[in-house]
Design a protein around this motif. Structure first.
Motif, short mmCIF file in Angstrom:
data_model
loop_
_atom_site.label_atom_id
_atom_site.label_comp_id
_atom_site.label_asym_id
_atom_site.label_seq_id
_atom_site.Cartn_x
_atom_site.Cartn_y
_atom_site.Cartn_z
N ASP A 190 -24.58 -54.37 -119.53
CA ASP A 190 -25.28 -55.31 -120.42
C ASP A 190 -25.55 -54.61 -121.74
OD1 ASP A 190 -25.45 -57.44 -118.56
OD2 ASP A 190 -27.15 -56.45 -117.57
N LEU A 191 -25.62 -55.40 -122.80
CA LEU A 191 -25.86 -54.84 -124.12
C LEU A 191 -27.31 -55.10 -124.54
CD1 LEU A 191 -22.57 -55.96 -125.91
CD2 LEU A 191 -23.15 -53.68 -125.04
N HIS A 192 -27.94 -54.09 -125.11
CA HIS A 192 -29.30 -54.21 -125.61
C HIS A 192 -29.32 -53.84 -127.10
CE1 HIS A 192 -30.48 -54.75 -121.54
NE2 HIS A 192 -30.31 -53.47 -121.17
N GLY A 193 -30.20 -54.47 -127.82
CA GLY A 193 -30.29 -54.18 -129.24
C GLY A 193 -31.72 -54.26 -129.74
N ASP A 194 -31.89 -53.96 -131.00
CA ASP A 194 -33.20 -54.07 -131.64
C ASP A 194 -33.01 -54.80 -132.97
OD1 ASP A 194 -32.02 -52.21 -133.30
OD2 ASP A 194 -33.10 -50.50 -132.43
N SER A 195 -33.96 -54.68 -133.83
CA SER A 195 -33.88 -55.39 -135.11
C SER A 195 -32.72 -54.92 -135.96
CB SER A 195 -35.19 -55.21 -135.89
OG SER A 195 -35.45 -53.82 -136.09
N ASN A 196 -32.21 -53.74 -135.65
CA ASN A 196 -31.10 -53.20 -136.42
C ASN A 196 -29.73 -53.53 -135.81
OD1 ASN A 196 -32.78 -51.91 -138.33
ND2 ASN A 196 -33.15 -50.22 -136.88
N GLY A 197 -29.73 -54.20 -134.65
CA GLY A 197 -28.48 -54.56 -134.00
C GLY A 197 -28.32 -53.87 -132.66
N LEU A 198 -27.08 -53.80 -132.16
CA LEU A 198 -26.80 -53.17 -130.87
C LEU A 198 -27.15 -51.68 -130.92
CD1 LEU A 198 -23.31 -54.70 -129.91
CD2 LEU A 198 -25.56 -55.31 -129.00
N CYS A 199 -27.70 -51.22 -129.79
CA CYS A 199 -28.04 -49.80 -129.76
C CYS A 199 -27.78 -49.16 -128.39
CB CYS A 199 -29.51 -49.60 -130.15
SG CYS A 199 -30.68 -50.39 -129.01
N GLU A 200 -27.59 -49.99 -127.35
CA GLU A 200 -27.55 -49.39 -126.01
C GLU A 200 -26.77 -50.28 -125.05
OE1 GLU A 200 -31.20 -47.30 -124.14
OE2 GLU A 200 -31.18 -49.32 -123.26
N MET A 201 -26.07 -49.62 -124.09
CA MET A 201 -25.42 -50.30 -122.97
C MET A 201 -26.15 -49.90 -121.70
SD MET A 201 -21.49 -49.33 -123.97
CE MET A 201 -20.78 -50.05 -122.49
N GLU A 202 -26.50 -50.87 -120.86
CA GLU A 202 -27.09 -50.58 -119.56
C GLU A 202 -26.02 -50.81 -118.49
OE1 GLU A 202 -30.52 -52.19 -116.43
OE2 GLU A 202 -30.67 -52.70 -118.57
N ILE A 203 -25.71 -49.77 -117.74
CA ILE A 203 -24.65 -49.83 -116.74
C ILE A 203 -25.24 -50.23 -115.39
CG2 ILE A 203 -22.79 -48.51 -115.65
CD1 ILE A 203 -22.84 -46.65 -118.05
N GLU A 204 -24.43 -50.91 -114.60
CA GLU A 204 -24.89 -51.37 -113.29
C GLU A 204 -25.42 -50.21 -112.46
OE1 GLU A 204 -21.45 -51.86 -110.26
OE2 GLU A 204 -20.60 -52.47 -112.20
N SER A 205 -26.28 -50.55 -111.51
CA SER A 205 -26.99 -49.54 -110.72
C SER A 205 -26.02 -48.65 -109.94
CB SER A 205 -27.95 -50.23 -109.74
OG SER A 205 -28.61 -49.29 -108.94
N GLY A 206 -26.35 -47.37 -109.87
CA GLY A 206 -25.54 -46.41 -109.14
C GLY A 206 -25.83 -45.00 -109.64
N VAL A 207 -25.22 -44.02 -108.97
CA VAL A 207 -25.38 -42.63 -109.38
C VAL A 207 -24.04 -42.17 -109.94
CG1 VAL A 207 -26.02 -40.30 -108.67
CG2 VAL A 207 -27.08 -42.28 -107.55
N TYR A 208 -23.96 -42.05 -111.25
CA TYR A 208 -22.71 -41.75 -111.92
C TYR A 208 -22.80 -40.49 -112.78
CZ TYR A 208 -22.42 -46.80 -111.02
OH TYR A 208 -22.46 -48.03 -110.45
N GLN A 209 -21.65 -39.99 -113.12
CA GLN A 209 -21.50 -38.95 -114.12
C GLN A 209 -20.08 -39.05 -114.66
OE1 GLN A 209 -20.99 -35.59 -110.65
NE2 GLN A 209 -21.65 -34.86 -112.63
N THR A 210 -19.82 -38.43 -115.79
CA THR A 210 -18.46 -38.46 -116.32
C THR A 210 -17.57 -37.55 -115.47
OG1 THR A 210 -18.78 -36.61 -117.84
CG2 THR A 210 -19.32 -38.83 -118.65
N LEU A 211 -16.28 -37.82 -115.49
CA LEU A 211 -15.34 -36.96 -114.77
C LEU A 211 -15.40 -35.55 -115.33
CD1 LEU A 211 -13.05 -36.51 -112.75
CD2 LEU A 211 -11.45 -37.36 -114.48
N ALA A 212 -15.59 -35.44 -116.64
CA ALA A 212 -15.71 -34.11 -117.26
C ALA A 212 -16.91 -33.37 -116.69
CB ALA A 212 -15.82 -34.24 -118.77
N GLY A 213 -18.05 -34.09 -116.53
CA GLY A 213 -19.25 -33.47 -115.98
C GLY A 213 -19.05 -33.06 -114.53
N ALA A 214 -18.35 -33.90 -113.75
CA ALA A 214 -18.11 -33.57 -112.34
C ALA A 214 -17.25 -32.32 -112.21
CB ALA A 214 -17.44 -34.76 -111.65
N LEU A 215 -16.22 -32.20 -113.05
CA LEU A 215 -15.34 -31.03 -113.00
C LEU A 215 -16.04 -29.79 -113.52
CD1 LEU A 215 -12.00 -32.66 -114.21
CD2 LEU A 215 -12.61 -32.00 -111.89
#
Length: 410
Positions: A73-98
């Protein structure tokens, strides 16, 4: 500061940040629970083109529920879009995992699992003309525990941006040249970025033979020299792997087979001399059948213009040698069932029926062993005919049926 104030002061605090092409991924606490978010880079959100592309990407993503696709989902403020909220779960980037566990790549079938999962989902995306374009490990998320690759955004939505460097500048090594040059992109662009990802995964280790040639072709600068589709890339990997396994299995069985042949020959009783009637002479096999097999000529006849390396030539030569030895042994056994005293003394009807059965066995055996050795149908047929002609002539010369004479030597 009381406990409630302490919690409030920690509200929204970042736990661990990982950089992605579109922003920084981390978990933050909201209303007493942690959520996955990507804080978008202001340099990108200042662009109306990027913001509209991100919204279009979200709409497309919401319609797809494949296990390799994450939703947001996309979230924003008075200045426009600022954040993406990802569906629930425990994630990390593949780079972080390696980074946390470099030995992850060495786990059994891990690279194969990543490769196969991405080929399956990306091929489905291609059916809707959606291209990923960037498979940098920082642009792939994984679910902790399974380490399966998960995609969040899709590169083809952002092609209208004025400068690809604004989004992918730090990940040029994983991008096809035509993407960075704002040229025409298609499935071959994803073939390139997947090849670069496999190259990255094996950067600290030895890349298996079946991946080396595939990655080399997939990462060609010229799109025309790459695989046309991801499925073609996967078939090439599987074909090389099957051929490699066949050679290993055949080589391991060769010693046992040779011992069995020696024992078999030792047990064959000596044949007494009889008078022979000369049978109908069979046409000698074409001299071209005994010519050494030219792998590059065979590949060119099939439309493959990629030159063979010395390693490929040696590999294919070994596969052919093993096929010759195995097929010659089995063909000798089958032909012995026809060219023996008892069968030759049988009625013409029985002899004819047995001959037809022999031919079917030889053809089936030729196809099976040829496939196991990684040979094409034309290669297996060519070599198989040469072996059968040679053994048949030997059987006719050694035939011990009463009333026949030994055929003249050439």
């Amino acid at each position: 500061m009381n406990f409630e104030e302490m919690l409030n002061s920690r509200e929204g605090a970042a736990i661990h940040r990982e950089k992605m092409p579109i922003g920084e991924f981390y978990k933050k606490q909201v209303d007493g629970k942690y959520i996955n978010v990507v804080e978008l880079f202001p340099a990108l959100t200042d662009s109306i083109v990027f913001c509209e592309a991100l919204k279009a990407d979200q709409v497309w993503t919401q319609r797809h529920h494949d296990k390799q696709q994450l939703h947001f989902d996309l979230h924003g403020d008075s200045n426009g879009l600022c954040e993406m909220e990802i569906e629930s779960g425990v994630y990390q980037t593949l780079a972080g995992a390696l980074n946390q566990n470099p030995a992850l790549v060495a786990e059994s079938n891990y690279v194969d699992t990543v490769f196969d999962a991405l080929v399956t989902y990306l091929s489905k995306m291609h059916g809707e003309s959606i291209w990923q374009l960037c498979l940098a490990p920082q642009n792939i998320l994984v679910r902790k525990g399974s380490n399966m690759p998960l995609l969040l955004t899709h590169g083809s939505f952002y092609q209208s941006m004025a400068d690809p460097n604004d989004l992918y500048g730090d990940y040029k090594d994983f991008m096809a040249p035509e993407v960075m040059a704002r040229g025409t992109v298609d499935g071959r662009s994803d073939v390139y970025t997947l090849g670069r990802l496999i190259e990255f995964l094996y950067a600290q280790g030895s890349m298996p033979l079946e991946y080396k040639a595939v990655v080399k072709k997939a990462t060609a600068e010229n799109p025309d020299h790459r695989y046309k589709t991801l499925d073609e890339m996967k078939r090439a990997r599987d074909s090389r792997r099957n051929a490699k396994r066949s050679v290993i299995m055949l080589a391991a069985a060769l010693a046992i087979t040779l011992i069995a042949v020696l024992v078999y020959i030792d047990l064959i009783p000596d044949t007494p001399d009889f008078e022979y009637v000369e049978p109908v002479q069979q046409t000698a096999a074409s001299d071209s059948l005994s010519d050494p097999f030219d792998q590059e000529l065979e590949l060119l006849m099939q439309g493959d213009t990629i030159a063979l390396t010395d390693e490929d030539r040696l590999y294919m030569q070994k596969a052919e040698e093993i096929f010759r030895k195995r097929y010659a042994e089995e063909a000798d056994r089958i032909l012995s069932e026809i060219y023996d005293n008892d069968r030759m003394n049988a009625s013409e009807k029985k002899f004819t029926a047995g001959s037809k059965e022999m031919v079917e066995k030889l053809i089936n055996l030729q196809a099976t062993m040829g496939s196991e050795a990684g040979l094409t149908e034309s290669q297996a047929s060519r070599i198989g005919q040469e072996i059968v002609d040679k053994i048949t002539l030997e059987k006719q010369r050694n035939l011990t049926r009463n009333g026949y004479i030994r055929p003249e030597e050439d």
